[in-house]
Design a protein around this motif. Structure first.
Motif, PDB file in Angstrom:
ATOM      1  N   SER A   1      56.896  45.450  14.638  1.00 53.63           N
ATOM      2  CA  SER A   1      56.166  44.715  13.598  1.00 53.63           C
ATOM      3  C   SER A   1      56.697  45.064  12.222  1.00 53.63           C
ATOM      4  O   SER A   1      57.212  46.140  11.990  1.00 53.63           O
ATOM      5  CB  SER A   1      54.681  45.041  13.676  1.00 53.63           C
ATOM      6  OG  SER A   1      54.497  46.416  13.490  1.00 53.63           O
TER       7      SER A   1
ATOM      8  N   HIS B   1      59.535  44.553  20.539  1.00 61.64           N
ATOM      9  CA  HIS B   1      59.423  43.932  19.220  1.00 61.64           C
ATOM     10  C   HIS B   1      58.787  44.939  18.273  1.00 61.64           C
ATOM     11  O   HIS B   1      57.854  45.645  18.623  1.00 61.64           O
ATOM     12  CB  HIS B   1      58.567  42.671  19.289  1.00 61.64           C
ATOM     13  CG  HIS B   1      59.165  41.591  20.155  1.00 61.64           C
ATOM     14  ND1 HIS B   1      60.051  40.657  19.674  1.00 61.64           N
ATOM     15  CD2 HIS B   1      59.043  41.338  21.480  1.00 61.64           C
ATOM     16  CE1 HIS B   1      60.420  39.851  20.647  1.00 61.64           C
ATOM     17  NE2 HIS B   1      59.836  40.258  21.753  1.00 61.64           N
TER      18      HIS B   1
ATOM     19  N   ARG C   1      62.692  43.671  26.452  1.00 62.90           N
ATOM     20  CA  ARG C   1      62.949  43.845  25.027  1.00 62.90           C
ATOM     21  C   ARG C   1      61.648  44.146  24.304  1.00 62.90           C
ATOM     22  O   ARG C   1      60.579  43.655  24.657  1.00 62.90           O
ATOM     23  CB  ARG C   1      63.597  42.592  24.448  1.00 62.90           C
ATOM     24  CG  ARG C   1      64.983  42.359  25.034  1.00 62.90           C
ATOM     25  CD  ARG C   1      65.714  41.311  24.262  1.00 62.90           C
ATOM     26  NE  ARG C   1      67.103  41.241  24.694  1.00 62.90           N
ATOM     27  CZ  ARG C   1      68.009  40.484  24.122  1.00 62.90           C
ATOM     28  NH1 ARG C   1      67.716  39.738  23.082  1.00 62.90           N
ATOM     29  NH2 ARG C   1      69.250  40.466  24.581  1.00 62.90           N
TER      30      ARG C   1
ATOM     31  N   LYS D   1      65.781  50.276  12.417  1.00 58.56           N
ATOM     32  CA  LYS D   1      65.664  49.190  13.405  1.00 58.56           C
ATOM     33  C   LYS D   1      65.900  47.837  12.746  1.00 58.56           C
ATOM     34  O   LYS D   1      65.238  47.483  11.775  1.00 58.56           O
ATOM     35  CB  LYS D   1      64.263  49.226  14.019  1.00 58.56           C
ATOM     36  CG  LYS D   1      63.938  48.044  14.948  1.00 58.56           C
ATOM     37  CD  LYS D   1      64.754  48.109  16.203  1.00 58.56           C
ATOM     38  CE  LYS D   1      64.312  47.030  17.203  1.00 58.56           C
ATOM     39  NZ  LYS D   1      64.613  45.667  16.727  1.00 58.56           N
TER      40      LYS D   1
ATOM     41  N   SER E   1      68.085  32.615   8.510  1.00 61.10           N
ATOM     42  CA  SER E   1      68.073  33.178   9.863  1.00 61.10           C
ATOM     43  C   SER E   1      69.290  34.052  10.143  1.00 61.10           C
ATOM     44  O   SER E   1      69.301  34.829  11.094  1.00 61.10           O
ATOM     45  CB  SER E   1      68.005  32.048  10.895  1.00 61.10           C
ATOM     46  OG  SER E   1      69.155  31.215  10.788  1.00 61.10           O
TER      47      SER E   1
ATOM     48  N   ASP F   1      64.807  42.160  14.388  1.00 62.92           N
ATOM     49  CA  ASP F   1      65.100  41.078  15.315  1.00 62.92           C
ATOM     50  C   ASP F   1      64.525  41.452  16.669  1.00 62.92           C
ATOM     51  O   ASP F   1      63.726  42.388  16.785  1.00 62.92           O
ATOM     52  CB  ASP F   1      66.607  40.809  15.382  1.00 62.92           C
ATOM     53  CG  ASP F   1      67.416  42.062  15.722  1.00 62.92           C
ATOM     54  OD1 ASP F   1      66.834  43.005  16.303  1.00 62.92           O
ATOM     55  OD2 ASP F   1      68.621  42.108  15.418  1.00 62.92           O
ATOM     56  N   ASP F   2      64.913  40.721  17.708  1.00 57.96           N
ATOM     57  CA  ASP F   2      64.363  40.988  19.036  1.00 57.96           C
ATOM     58  C   ASP F   2      65.210  41.951  19.852  1.00 57.96           C
ATOM     59  O   ASP F   2      65.044  42.055  21.070  1.00 57.96           O
ATOM     60  CB  ASP F   2      64.185  39.677  19.811  1.00 57.96           C
ATOM     61  CG  ASP F   2      65.502  38.928  19.988  1.00 57.96           C
ATOM     62  OD1 ASP F   2      66.511  39.356  19.388  1.00 57.96           O
ATOM     63  OD2 ASP F   2      65.512  37.917  20.717  1.00 57.96           O
ATOM     64  N   SER F   3      66.130  42.680  19.211  1.00 61.88           N
ATOM     65  CA  SER F   3      66.945  43.663  19.929  1.00 61.88           C
ATOM     66  C   SER F   3      66.075  44.836  20.364  1.00 61.88           C
ATOM     67  O   SER F   3      65.095  45.179  19.695  1.00 61.88           O
ATOM     68  CB  SER F   3      68.091  44.153  19.044  1.00 61.88           C
ATOM     69  OG  SER F   3      67.590  44.793  17.886  1.00 61.88           O
ATOM     70  N   PRO F   4      66.415  45.482  21.501  1.00 61.45           N
ATOM     71  CA  PRO F   4      65.594  46.600  21.980  1.00 61.45           C
ATOM     72  C   PRO F   4      65.716  47.820  21.076  1.00 61.45           C
ATOM     73  O   PRO F   4      66.693  47.982  20.347  1.00 61.45           O
ATOM     74  CB  PRO F   4      66.167  46.881  23.374  1.00 61.45           C
ATOM     75  CG  PRO F   4      67.570  46.370  23.316  1.00 61.45           C
ATOM     76  CD  PRO F   4      67.536  45.178  22.406  1.00 61.45           C
TER      77      PRO F   4
END
Length: 409
Positions: free
Chosen positions: A25, A23, A21, A389, A364, A392-395
């Motif tokens: 910024s 991230h 995955r 995008k 959250s 979150d931590d989704s690809p």
């Protein structure tokens, strides 16, 4: 007399791995508050809106389209044709397998091709377009293979059950937008859409059965001769054909809905200040959806757009769904650099932010999105790309990728 049977059970397990995955910024807030793009340059309206975080109510667009405020169509220049493609949720993920499984995979795909044509006929801005939005989310599980050998028949049989869970939604829409200038500082517009939606969810169970029958001359007690005889007599072609046609399969349908009907939007744009070219916009969305499957909630949009110079545009919108609590905010900017030396060209850069905040949920659970976009102008044609995008931590593969090509003539 009962026949003697020797039965062997075989279980196959695969070790699956997860995709890495990525991230993304977060840009500083002050970066968003900078001003940006020229509203007169050729660019695809849908990608401009997406690149600016979804803010559009207070902005007009020189190419028009079927996605923005229809009141902004009064500024359409010449004839404009645009074709585009949006892709998102491009995801393939191997999930942990259970004790009786050899594969558990989730994959999803969402594609939205669309096109529009716009121009001004006397004092009326007109845009006609088509959108085809296909959203498919699926999970495939393959059970452990069970194999048996019937000794007195010389027959080998193996069964592998496949389970497909599907969630499918398709939304096809033909849209006609009209904008009219009531007086120099006030314009109104309507957007009439015919939408046909298909929604299907359910589970398909489909077996894959392999069989092999060998002759009586094969020594069943000699593995060196029995195994080649079984392999040589496997009826693979027939097994694949039966699997393809669904022989022996069943389907449990949860949802199977389809239906079409009219949808209607209404918009207003008014100039607030001559200095800085500041406009206010108002829209009522999805006002008529009586026959549409899974209709979108009606909503209200308020927004302000500013064009302080020919190369800069900035906007902010506030959106409220009538059947939900909470307020959504969209803001963005666009800058444009043009040149006419040797050839006519230009480049556009966009940035935006969208915040969805349903009332009564924790911080959250709110959904925030960051968007960036770039456009290249060569003569009377333009190519655009926009990335949206979730923060979150989704690809990145699950983010929205939009491509378009526009031409003015």
């Amino acid at each position: 007399m009962l026949r003697q049977t020797q039965y062997t059970r075989v279980r196959i397990q695969n070790v699956l791995c997860f995709f890495p995955r990525f991230h993304v910024s977060i840009c500083a807030l002050c970066f968003f508050l900078l001003c940006s793009t020229s509203a007169t340059i050729l660019a695809d309206e849908a990608l401009s809106i997406a690149g600016m975080g979804g803010a559009f109510v207070g902005l007009s667009n020189a190419t028009g389209g079927i996605f923005g405020n229809p009141a902004g169509l009064i500024n359409v220049q010449d004839n404009n044709l645009s074709v585009a493609l949006a892709a998102q949720n491009l995801d393939y993920e191997n999930l942990p397998v259970g004790e009786d499984e050899q594969m558990n995979t989730r994959f999803s795909l969402r594609l939205s091709p669309f096109a529009h044509y716009s121009r001004t006929i006397r004092s009326v801005g007109v845009s006609l377009g088509y959108v085809d939005d296909v959203d498919s989310r699926n999970t495939v599980r393959i059970a452990a293979t069970e194999a048996g050998y019937i000794v007195d028949e010389g027959k080998f049989v193996s069964d592998t059950d496949t389970v497909l869970e599907y969630d499918f939604l398709r939304d096809r829409c033909v849209a006609l937008s009209l904008g009219y200038l009531i007086k120099p500082d006030l314009a109104v517009g309507i957007k009439l859409k015919y939408r046909y939606r298909t929604a299907k969810t359910g589970t398909i169970y489909r077996p894959l059965r392999l069989t092999a029958v060998h002759g009586e001359d094969v020594n069943r007690n000699d593995p060196a001769k029995l195994l080649p005889a079984v392999i040589d007599n496997l009826d693979i072609g027939n097994a694949i054909e039966e699997f393809r046609t669904g022989t022996g399969s069943r389907e449990d349908v949860v949802t199977d809905l389809s239906g079409g009907g009219l949808d209607f939007d209404f918009g207003i744009q008014a100039k607030l200040f001559d200095s800085g070219n500041v406009f206010a916009g108002f829209m009522l969305e999805h006002l008529i959806q009586s026959r549409i499957v899974k209709p979108q909630p009606s909503g209200i949009r308020l927004g302000i757009g500013a064009k302080p110079t020919e190369w800069i545009v900035a906007a902010i919108d506030f959106q409220k769904a009538l059947d939900k609590s909470g307020l959504n905010v969209n803001l963005g900017w666009e800058i444009c650099f043009e040149w006419r030396r040797w050839f006519s060209g230009g480049i556009m850069i966009r940035n935006g932010f969208a915040h969805e905040s349903p009332k009564g949920v924790s911080a959250s659970q709110t959904r925030d999105k960051l968007s960036i976009g770039i456009g290249l102008l060569l003569g009377d044609s333009c190519w655009d790309y926009t990335l949206v995008k979730p923060l979150d931590d989704s690809p990145v593969s699950r983010a929205t990728h939009m491509f378009s090509s526009s031409v003015r003539f």
